[in-house]
Scaffold this active site. Structure first.
Site, mmCIF file in Angstrom:
data_model
loop_
_atom_site.group_PDB
_atom_site.id
_atom_site.type_symbol
_atom_site.label_atom_id
_atom_site.label_comp_id
_atom_site.label_asym_id
_atom_site.label_seq_id
_atom_site.Cartn_x
_atom_site.Cartn_y
_atom_site.Cartn_z
ATOM 1 N N GLN A 75 0.845 -1.200 0.000
ATOM 2 C CA GLN A 75 0.000 0.000 0.000
ATOM 3 C C GLN A 75 0.878 1.247 0.000
ATOM 4 O O GLN A 75 1.696 1.440 0.904
ATOM 5 C CB GLN A 75 -0.914 0.017 1.221
ATOM 6 C CG GLN A 75 -1.894 1.181 1.234
ATOM 7 C CD GLN A 75 -2.809 1.120 2.441
ATOM 8 O OE1 GLN A 75 -2.433 0.618 3.492
ATOM 9 N NE2 GLN A 75 -4.015 1.637 2.292
ATOM 10 N N GLY A 94 1.134 6.694 6.820
ATOM 11 C CA GLY A 94 2.022 5.582 6.484
ATOM 12 C C GLY A 94 3.388 5.633 7.143
ATOM 13 O O GLY A 94 4.320 4.976 6.676
ATOM 14 N N GLU A 95 3.519 6.379 8.251
ATOM 15 C CA GLU A 95 4.842 6.474 8.883
ATOM 16 C C GLU A 95 5.333 5.121 9.362
ATOM 17 O O GLU A 95 6.529 4.830 9.306
ATOM 18 C CB GLU A 95 4.816 7.462 10.051
ATOM 19 C CG GLU A 95 6.187 7.601 10.714
ATOM 20 C CD GLU A 95 6.250 8.675 11.789
ATOM 21 O OE1 GLU A 95 7.172 8.610 12.629
ATOM 22 O OE2 GLU A 95 5.380 9.581 11.787
ATOM 23 N N ARG A 96 4.429 4.269 9.818
ATOM 24 C CA ARG A 96 4.839 2.946 10.292
ATOM 25 C C ARG A 96 5.457 2.136 9.158
ATOM 26 O O ARG A 96 6.471 1.464 9.345
ATOM 27 C CB ARG A 96 3.616 2.240 10.882
ATOM 28 C CG ARG A 96 3.915 0.906 11.550
ATOM 29 C CD ARG A 96 2.725 0.461 12.407
ATOM 30 N NE ARG A 96 2.855 -0.930 12.807
ATOM 31 C CZ ARG A 96 2.367 -1.947 12.133
ATOM 32 N NH1 ARG A 96 1.699 -1.743 11.005
ATOM 33 N NH2 ARG A 96 2.526 -3.176 12.559
ATOM 34 N N ALA A 133 -6.973 0.865 14.234
ATOM 35 C CA ALA A 133 -7.462 0.064 15.374
ATOM 36 C C ALA A 133 -6.351 -0.540 16.215
ATOM 37 O O ALA A 133 -6.590 -1.477 16.969
ATOM 38 C CB ALA A 133 -8.399 -1.049 14.891
#
Length: 298
Positions: A75, A94-96, A133
């Site tokens: 993604q 999307g930092e992770r 979540a």
């Protein structure tokens, strides 16, 4: 943010809408062409300094990095042009993935460039994290508070947009009334949200939290201890010895007011004799905020 913009951005449609993965055009209108993704060197991507997520669990990052090594980044990250550096991009969502990709030693990442203002960047980042979540209760509660304070969203609107119940949002936001030490233990997973909710009514939540952690008490045991006050009496005792059990509507109103103010609110309704409403503030900053609210200030 205005109600018009709230509706136009389609908050209630979730992350897929924000990331342009679905057709957002109204029925009968031609959809705008989807902006193609591009690949950007990882060193030209910078994190958002206002990212609401503060805790990135090493184990989950390692798991994601292992997946990225095997399958790549599936993604794309959502980014915008960096506000102060040419040829750089700032992460919107999307930092992770960005952190895990560096652990996996990737040199380029797929991104989709969007045009967002500073305010929109923060709003999208909060929503993205909430809908993932996997926030801890404190991060989730702070996200709700930011959405309400900075963007004017109500609990009802957030509940509908994020597919959460209003009571879920209100109960989580009440946790922010707890002392910093207790919030730290909650973030670290030493306490559950159920424990923390019981501690809100405690005379000394820090001391009780320590006892809960040391003895491994259940939520029900914590609730029982929280009702006790010095001298062996039970909590919620009125000085005139009248029945002290509050009805569900009163407790719900206390919860709603507490969540909206970010402070503990106690209602002592005495029927035809009126009653009292007590607001407890934690520090001078909260007192200043309360004074502004009561005086109609911004």
């Amino acid at each position: 943010m205005s109600d018009k913009k709230f509706e136009r951005r389609g908050l209630g449609r979730g992350l897929s809408a924000l990331m342009a993965d679905v057709n957002m055009a109204p029925a009968g209108e031609e959809a705008a062409p989807r902006r193609a993704e591009m690949r950007v060197p990882v060193e030209q991507i910078a994190p958002n300094p206002d990212q609401p997520r503060r805790d990135f669990t090493p184990d989950s990052l390692n798991e994601l990095a292992a997946s990225i090594r095997e399958k790549g980044v599936i993604q794309p990250l959502i980014v915008r042009k960096h506000p102060s550096k040419d040829d750089f991009y700032e992460i919107v969502a999307g930092e992770r993935r960005w952190r895990a990709a560096q652990m996996a030693q990737l040199h380029e990442l797929p991104v989709i460039v969007r045009e967002f203002s500073d305010t929109e960047v923060l709003e999208v980042a909060i929503i993205e994290n909430i809908q993932r979540a996997d926030l801890n209760p404190v991060e989730e509660a702070m996200g709700y508070r930011q959405l309400m304070e900075r963007f004017g969203h109500t609990q009802e609107r957030l509940a509908e947009a994020l597919s959460k119940s209003r009571s879920h949002i209100a109960n989580l936001m009440r946790l922010l009334q707890l002392p910093p030490e207790v919030l730290t233990w909650l973030r670290e997973g030493l306490l559950t949200a159920g424990h923390a909710r019981a501690l809100i009514t405690s005379v000394d939540p820090v001391a009780l939290a320590r006892e809960v952690i040391e003895k491994g008490l259940s939520v029900r045991e914590t609730e029982a201890l929280a009702k006790k006050v010095p001298g062996g009496a039970k909590g919620n005792v009125r000085t005139n010895n009248r029945s002290t059990e509050k009805d569900a509507d009163t407790r719900a109103l206390e919860g709603d007011l507490s969540a909206n103010l970010g402070m503990n609110v106690n209602i002592d309704h005495k029927g035809e004799d009126g009653g009292t409403l007590t607001i407890s503030y934690r520090d001078l900053d909260q007192l200043d905020k309360l004074c502004q609210l009561l005086s109609g200030g911004n």
